[in-house]
Scaffold this motif. Structure first.
Motif, mmCIF file in Angstrom:
data_model
loop_
_atom_site.group_PDB
_atom_site.id
_atom_site.type_symbol
_atom_site.label_atom_id
_atom_site.label_comp_id
_atom_site.label_asym_id
_atom_site.label_seq_id
_atom_site.Cartn_x
_atom_site.Cartn_y
_atom_site.Cartn_z
ATOM 1 N N THR A 94 0.744 -1.211 -0.043
ATOM 2 C CA THR A 94 -0.023 0.092 -0.048
ATOM 3 C C THR A 94 0.983 1.087 -0.023
ATOM 4 O OG1 THR A 94 -1.691 -1.178 1.323
ATOM 5 C CG2 THR A 94 -1.779 1.204 1.214
ATOM 6 N N ALA A 95 1.667 1.530 1.058
ATOM 7 C CA ALA A 95 2.610 2.470 1.158
ATOM 8 C C ALA A 95 3.759 2.285 2.127
ATOM 9 C CB ALA A 95 1.789 3.920 1.267
ATOM 10 N N VAL A 96 4.721 2.983 1.909
ATOM 11 C CA VAL A 96 5.863 2.819 2.976
ATOM 12 C C VAL A 96 6.060 4.383 3.111
ATOM 13 C CG1 VAL A 96 8.308 2.478 3.299
ATOM 14 C CG2 VAL A 96 6.974 0.847 2.144
ATOM 15 N N PRO A 97 6.126 4.855 4.522
ATOM 16 C CA PRO A 97 6.533 6.368 4.816
ATOM 17 C C PRO A 97 7.755 6.539 4.159
ATOM 18 C CG PRO A 97 5.719 4.937 6.578
ATOM 19 C CD PRO A 97 5.880 4.040 5.704
ATOM 20 N N GLY A 140 -1.340 0.963 9.061
ATOM 21 C CA GLY A 140 -0.112 0.774 8.435
ATOM 22 C C GLY A 140 1.119 1.033 9.219
ATOM 23 N N LEU A 141 2.181 1.145 8.513
ATOM 24 C CA LEU A 141 3.517 1.527 8.939
ATOM 25 C C LEU A 141 3.690 2.902 9.691
ATOM 26 C CD1 LEU A 141 5.600 0.081 5.877
ATOM 27 C CD2 LEU A 141 5.500 -0.958 8.272
ATOM 28 N N TYR A 155 -3.124 19.508 7.636
ATOM 29 C CA TYR A 155 -1.412 19.403 7.607
ATOM 30 C C TYR A 155 -1.091 18.667 6.175
ATOM 31 C CZ TYR A 155 0.078 21.800 11.748
ATOM 32 O OH TYR A 155 0.465 22.694 13.074
ATOM 33 N N TYR A 156 0.327 18.955 5.860
ATOM 34 C CA TYR A 156 0.757 18.310 4.698
ATOM 35 C C TYR A 156 2.312 18.256 4.783
ATOM 36 C CZ TYR A 156 2.465 22.941 2.768
ATOM 37 O OH TYR A 156 3.039 24.082 2.623
ATOM 38 N N PRO A 157 3.111 17.630 4.237
ATOM 39 C CA PRO A 157 2.747 16.621 3.145
ATOM 40 C C PRO A 157 2.389 15.333 3.984
ATOM 41 C CG PRO A 157 5.074 16.588 3.432
ATOM 42 C CD PRO A 157 4.685 17.547 4.557
ATOM 43 N N GLY A 158 1.857 14.322 2.965
ATOM 44 C CA GLY A 158 1.404 13.048 3.476
ATOM 45 C C GLY A 158 2.795 12.018 3.419
ATOM 46 N N TRP A 159 3.467 12.184 4.499
ATOM 47 C CA TRP A 159 4.694 11.362 4.556
ATOM 48 C C TRP A 159 4.644 9.977 4.638
ATOM 49 C CZ3 TRP A 159 4.896 8.773 9.124
ATOM 50 C CH2 TRP A 159 4.218 9.054 10.195
ATOM 51 N N HIS A 160 3.310 9.551 5.480
ATOM 52 C CA HIS A 160 3.052 8.197 5.792
ATOM 53 C C HIS A 160 2.501 7.387 4.430
ATOM 54 C CE1 HIS A 160 -0.632 10.630 6.043
ATOM 55 N NE2 HIS A 160 -1.371 9.439 5.899
ATOM 56 N N GLU A 161 2.040 8.193 3.548
ATOM 57 C CA GLU A 161 1.418 7.523 2.392
ATOM 58 C C GLU A 161 1.724 8.518 1.197
ATOM 59 O OE1 GLU A 161 -2.595 5.729 2.559
ATOM 60 O OE2 GLU A 161 -2.505 5.749 4.727
ATOM 61 N N PRO A 162 2.906 8.112 0.451
ATOM 62 C CA PRO A 162 3.308 8.979 -0.632
ATOM 63 C C PRO A 162 2.887 8.606 -1.760
ATOM 64 C CG PRO A 162 5.087 7.585 0.235
ATOM 65 C CD PRO A 162 4.030 7.544 1.169
ATOM 66 N N GLY A 163 2.558 7.317 -1.876
ATOM 67 C CA GLY A 163 1.789 6.791 -3.315
ATOM 68 C C GLY A 163 0.972 5.771 -2.821
#
Length: 371
Positions: free
Chosen positions: A124-127, A192-193, A246-254
Motif C-alpha cells: 500500500t505505502a511505505v512512509p 499501516g507503517l 497538515y501536509y505532506p502525507g509522509w506516511h502515504e506518498p503513493g
C-alpha cells in the motif's frame, strides 16, 4: 408440381438436412445439461466487497467502474455486483470474505491486513517511500507484482493494483504540531507503517473505518485523522470537525489500493475472461490517479476559499524525526519474516534507483518550474 413449389420444397429439404447434420433442428436449441456448457459459454456472477461506503467519491466509484467495464467487455459473461462497506461484510473484513469465498472479489488496502503478514503493508505505502508513479512502476515492471502474487497465494488470493490516490495529506488535527513532542499522547487514526511510526514517537494509532471518521473526530474519541486528500476529506466533511490541515502525507506518498480475487474463482475463469479482469484492473488503477489529481486540485481551493481551512506544512524537524523512525520501522518489519525481507529488499532497491533518476528528472523539473 409448379416450378416455384418444387424449388420451395427443395429449399426446405436442404435446410432440414443441414440442421440435422449440425445436430440442430428448426426448433429453438436449448441446453439440457450443464455438463455440455464449456467455460466460454458459461455466465459467471461475482460479488465484489469493498472497504468504502457505496459509491464514495474515488474509492467507492472505482470498483463500480471496474464492474461496468468487465460486464461490457465480456458481453455479459462475467457480471460483478459491488457491495459497499457493511452491506455484505464489514469494511475491515474484506480480506477474509474473499479468502473464504463469501465474495469472489474485494477492493481495499493491503496495509489493513498486517495482522495476516506484516509484509502486506509494503503493497500500500511505505512512509517516505515510493510515490504513485514509482509504486506502479515497481509493481508492473520491477518485480513487485510477482512478489505480491507469491505472498497472497498463501491466503488463497490473487492480487491486482486497484488504484492510487497519489501523495496524501498528513491529516486533520485538533492541535498544532510544532515539534515531535506534540505527537506524544496524540490519538490518531492512521493505519499501516505510519501508525507504527506514530506509536514509536509516543502517539496512539487507531484503525477506524472511513465512514466513522467524522463522528470520531467530532466527539473527541480521536485527536487527529489522516484519510486521503482534499477530494475525499471534503466529502466526509472533516473540515467541520478539526481545525488544522497538515501536509505532506509522509506516511502515504503513493497509496496503492488493491483488488483481490479468490484464487479458486480466478482459476475457474477461462483465459479470455482472465485477460478482461486484468485489463480492467489496470485501467481502473490508472484512471483513479487521474481522477484524484484533478479532483484534489479543485477541492483544495474550495476548502481554503469557501470553508476557511488553514493548511499548514509540518515543520522540517518533525518530518526529519518521522523519517528517521520510519526507516527503522520498515527495516524491522523486513526482518520479521523471510517474505517481508524479500519484498522490502526489492522495494528498497527500486526506490534507490528511482530516487537517483528522479533527482535529475522529476525533481529537477519541479525546481526549474519555480524559477
Amino acid at each position: 408440381m409448379k416450378r416455384r413449389q418444387i424449388l420451395t420444397a427443395l429449399g426446405v429439404g436442404v435446410l432440414s438436412a443441414a440442421l440435422a447434420g449440425c445436430g440442430g433442428s428448426n426448433e429453438e436449441s436449448t441446453v439440457t445439461s450443464t455438463d455440455s456448457i464449456t467455460p466460454k459459454q458459461k455466465t459467471y456472477n461475482w460479488k465484489l466487497v469493498t472497504s468504502w461506503p457505496k459509491n464514495f467519491p474515488g474509492l467507492g466509484t472505482a470498483p463500480e467502474r471496474f464492474a461496468d467495464m468487465v460486464t461490457e467487455m465480456s458481453g455479459g459473461r462475467l457480471n460483478v455486483k459491488v457491495y459497499g462497506a457493511g452491506e455484505l461484510v464489514p469494511a475491515l473484513e474484506v480480506f477474509d470474505a474473499v479468502q473464504n469465498g463469501t465474495a469472489e472479489m474485494g477492493h481495499s488496502g493491503a496495509y489493513y491486513w498486517k495482522g495476516k503478514n506484516p509484509a502486506t503493508q509494503f503493497f500500500t505505502a511505505v512512509p517516505f517511500g515510493l510515490n504513485a508513479q514509482e509504486m506502479s512502476s515497481w509493481l508492473h515492471n520491477g518485480g513487485g507484482m510477482e512478489l505480491w502474487d507469491e505472498l497472497y497465494a498463501q491466503f488463497n488470493l490473487k492480487p491486482f493494483a486497484g488504484g492510487s490516490t497519489g501523495v496524501q495529506m498528513a491529516g486533520w488535527f485538533n492541535r498544532k504540531i510544532e515539534s515531535l513532542e506534540d505527537l506524544k499522547g496524540l490519538k490518531m487514526r492512521i493505519p499501516g507503517l505510519g501508525g507504527e511510526v506514530l506509536k514509536r514517537l509516543g502517539g496512539s494509532p487507531v484503525n477506524v473505518p472511513g465512514g466513522e471518521l467524522f463522528t470520531a473526530l467530532q466527539t473527541g474519541s480521536i485527536d487527529a485523522t489522516e484519510w486521503v486528500g482534499p477530494y475525499n476529506d471534503m466529502a466526509f466533511g472533516l473540515y467541520k470537525a478539526a481545525k488544522y490541515y497538515y501536509y505532506p502525507g509522509w506516511h502515504e506518498p503513493g497509496s496503492t489500493l488493491e483488488f483481490t480475487v479468490n484464487l479458486e474463482a480466478w482459476n475457474a475463469l477461462p483465459d479470455d475472461l482472465k485477460a478482461i479482469v486484468e485489463a480492467a484492473t489496470k485501467a481502473t488503477h490508472l484512471s483513479m490517479l487521474d481522477e484524484y489529481t484533478a479532483r484534489n486540485n479543485a477541492a483544495l481551493q474550495q476548502l481554503k476559499n469557501d470553508h476557511g481551512v488553514e493548511v499548514l506544512k509540518l515543520p522540517d524537524d518533525v518530518l526529519a524525526g518521522l523519517h528517521k523512525v520510519a526507516d527503522t520501522v520498515a527495516a524491522e518489519v523486513a526482518a520479521s519474516n523471510p517474505s517481508a525481507g524479500k519484498i522490502y529488499a526489492s522495494f528498497k532497491k527500486f526506490a534507490e534507483q528511482a530516487q537517483e533518476y528522479h533527482q535529475i528528472s522529476e525533481m529537477a523539473y519541479y525546481d526549474a518550474r519555480q524559477l
